[in-house]
Design a protein around this motif. Structure first.
Motif, mmCIF file in Angstrom:
data_model
loop_
_atom_site.group_PDB
_atom_site.id
_atom_site.type_symbol
_atom_site.label_atom_id
_atom_site.label_comp_id
_atom_site.label_asym_id
_atom_site.label_seq_id
_atom_site.Cartn_x
_atom_site.Cartn_y
_atom_site.Cartn_z
ATOM 1 N N ALA A 1 0.821 -1.211 0.000
ATOM 2 C CA ALA A 1 0.000 0.000 0.000
ATOM 3 C C ALA A 1 0.855 1.262 0.000
ATOM 4 N N GLY A 2 2.102 1.144 0.413
ATOM 5 C CA GLY A 2 2.987 2.298 0.442
ATOM 6 C C GLY A 2 4.268 1.978 1.172
ATOM 7 N N TYR A 3 5.127 2.985 1.257
ATOM 8 C CA TYR A 3 6.361 2.842 2.021
ATOM 9 C C TYR A 3 6.894 4.214 2.398
ATOM 10 N N ALA A 4 7.808 4.215 3.363
ATOM 11 C CA ALA A 4 8.498 5.439 3.760
ATOM 12 C C ALA A 4 9.941 5.073 4.068
ATOM 13 N N LYS A 5 10.848 6.037 3.802
ATOM 14 C CA LYS A 5 12.279 5.780 3.981
ATOM 15 C C LYS A 5 12.945 6.927 4.723
ATOM 16 N N LEU A 6 13.649 6.589 5.795
ATOM 17 C CA LEU A 6 14.531 7.514 6.496
ATOM 18 C C LEU A 6 15.956 7.219 6.065
ATOM 19 N N GLY A 7 16.781 8.250 6.009
ATOM 20 C CA GLY A 7 18.178 8.044 5.669
ATOM 21 C C GLY A 7 19.026 9.218 6.086
ATOM 22 N N ILE B 1 18.138 13.669 10.670
ATOM 23 C CA ILE B 1 17.859 12.527 9.795
ATOM 24 C C ILE B 1 16.856 13.046 8.773
ATOM 25 N N GLU B 2 16.751 12.361 7.655
ATOM 26 C CA GLU B 2 15.900 12.850 6.575
ATOM 27 C C GLU B 2 14.841 11.819 6.198
ATOM 28 N N LEU B 3 13.620 12.290 6.046
ATOM 29 C CA LEU B 3 12.543 11.479 5.477
ATOM 30 C C LEU B 3 12.696 11.614 3.969
ATOM 31 N N ARG B 4 13.295 10.609 3.367
ATOM 32 C CA ARG B 4 13.695 10.701 1.965
ATOM 33 C C ARG B 4 12.579 10.379 0.995
ATOM 34 N N GLN B 5 11.683 9.493 1.371
ATOM 35 C CA GLN B 5 10.549 9.157 0.514
ATOM 36 C C GLN B 5 9.376 8.774 1.401
ATOM 37 N N PHE B 6 8.198 9.129 0.929
ATOM 38 C CA PHE B 6 6.966 8.824 1.654
ATOM 39 C C PHE B 6 5.880 8.660 0.604
ATOM 40 N N TYR B 7 5.542 7.423 0.289
ATOM 41 C CA TYR B 7 4.600 7.142 -0.787
ATOM 42 C C TYR B 7 3.442 6.289 -0.279
ATOM 43 N N VAL B 8 2.237 6.731 -0.590
ATOM 44 C CA VAL B 8 1.036 5.940 -0.333
ATOM 45 C C VAL B 8 0.353 5.760 -1.683
ATOM 46 N N ARG B 9 0.086 4.512 -2.037
ATOM 47 C CA ARG B 9 -0.552 4.236 -3.317
ATOM 48 C C ARG B 9 -2.008 4.725 -3.301
ATOM 49 N N ARG B 10 -2.492 5.090 -4.461
ATOM 50 C CA ARG B 10 -3.810 5.735 -4.593
ATOM 51 C C ARG B 10 -4.955 5.044 -3.860
ATOM 52 N N PRO B 11 -5.096 3.719 -3.945
ATOM 53 C CA PRO B 11 -6.251 3.106 -3.277
ATOM 54 C C PRO B 11 -6.290 3.342 -1.763
ATOM 55 N N TRP B 12 -5.146 3.697 -1.166
ATOM 56 C CA TRP B 12 -5.100 3.889 0.283
ATOM 57 C C TRP B 12 -4.967 5.350 0.679
ATOM 58 N N GLN B 13 -4.931 6.252 -0.286
ATOM 59 C CA GLN B 13 -4.872 7.671 0.054
ATOM 60 C C GLN B 13 -6.196 8.077 0.688
ATOM 61 N N GLY B 14 -6.124 8.828 1.768
ATOM 62 C CA GLY B 14 -7.319 9.246 2.491
ATOM 63 C C GLY B 14 -7.849 8.207 3.464
ATOM 64 N N SER B 15 -7.143 7.094 3.619
ATOM 65 C CA SER B 15 -7.623 6.009 4.481
ATOM 66 C C SER B 15 -7.109 6.091 5.912
ATOM 67 N N GLY B 16 -6.196 7.021 6.175
ATOM 68 C CA GLY B 16 -5.542 7.080 7.481
ATOM 69 C C GLY B 16 -4.193 6.390 7.494
ATOM 70 N N LEU B 17 -3.860 5.697 6.401
ATOM 71 C CA LEU B 17 -2.578 5.009 6.341
ATOM 72 C C LEU B 17 -1.412 5.982 6.431
ATOM 73 N N ALA B 18 -1.497 7.124 5.776
ATOM 74 C CA ALA B 18 -0.388 8.082 5.814
ATOM 75 C C ALA B 18 -0.103 8.527 7.250
ATOM 76 N N ALA B 19 -1.151 8.772 8.022
ATOM 77 C CA ALA B 19 -0.960 9.176 9.418
ATOM 78 C C ALA B 19 -0.275 8.068 10.210
ATOM 79 N N LYS B 20 -0.704 6.834 10.001
ATOM 80 C CA LYS B 20 -0.092 5.690 10.688
ATOM 81 C C LYS B 20 1.390 5.578 10.315
ATOM 82 N N MET B 21 1.686 5.755 9.045
ATOM 83 C CA MET B 21 3.071 5.689 8.595
ATOM 84 C C MET B 21 3.901 6.832 9.168
ATOM 85 N N MET B 22 3.335 8.040 9.199
ATOM 86 C CA MET B 22 4.090 9.184 9.707
ATOM 87 C C MET B 22 4.399 9.008 11.193
#
Length: 169
Positions: free
Chosen positions: A70-76, A89-110
């Motif tokens: 559904a997505g991924y995030a990368k620190l580096g 430290i840097e949040l280098r990538q933060f991607y949530v695939r379209r079907p899960w955008q707006g689902s609360g997944l981004a907040a959980k990942m953050m």
């Protein structure tokens, strides 16, 4: 199915490369000439992912809904042009695939990535966001990120302007 988070492993390199390329093209691909986009997408290479996934300075989390990513995030380690005030430290990538955008997944990942960043001993987290990506900027601002500068983000030979944002951990 509600996605769960897990640490990525080198076995996930091809999956991460595919998600990164797919989400970038879906979100921004229309902005670039085909040659510039193709040049940029070489960054989403399984071999590069394998190198990062075996480097202890990187922390990658995958959001999985069953067998589907559904997505991924990368620190580096820091790579953005900024003057750190502490231990960054840097949040280098933060991607949530379209079907899960707006689902609360981004907040959980953050929340997960902020905790992971703190666990590394960092006391500040940086990221960059395309200046025209208001939705992402608002999301980051909800977590206390503030703009600390701008830099040129290259997509092939195309120069975009990104905001550099920072939050104290």
């Amino acid at each position: 199915m509600t996605p769960t988070l897990r640490d990525a492993t080198p076995a996930d390199a091809a999956l991460l490369a595919g998600i990164g390329a797919q989400t970038f093209v879906e979100t921004f691909g229309h902005l670039y000439a085909p040659d510039d986009l193709a040049a940029f997408l070489t960054n989403h290479d399984p071999a590069k992912w394998t190198a990062e996934l075996t480097d202890p300075r990187y922390h990658v989390v995958l959001a999985m809904a069953g067998d589907e990513a559904a997505g991924y995030a990368k620190l580096g380690p820091p790579s953005l042009p900024f003057e750190p005030t502490g231990t960054p430290i840097e949040l280098r990538q933060f991607y949530v695939r379209r079907p899960w955008q707006g689902s609360g997944l981004a907040a959980k990942m953050m929340e997960h990535m902020l905790a992971k960043a703190r666990a590394t001993g960092a006391d500040e987290l940086y990221l960059s966001v395309f200046i025209d990506n208001a939705r992402a900027r608002r999301f980051y601002e909800r977590y206390g990120f503030v703009r600390v500068g701008r830099y040129d983000f290259m997509v092939g030979n195309h120069r975009d302007e990104d905001d550099v944002m920072r939050v104290a951990l």
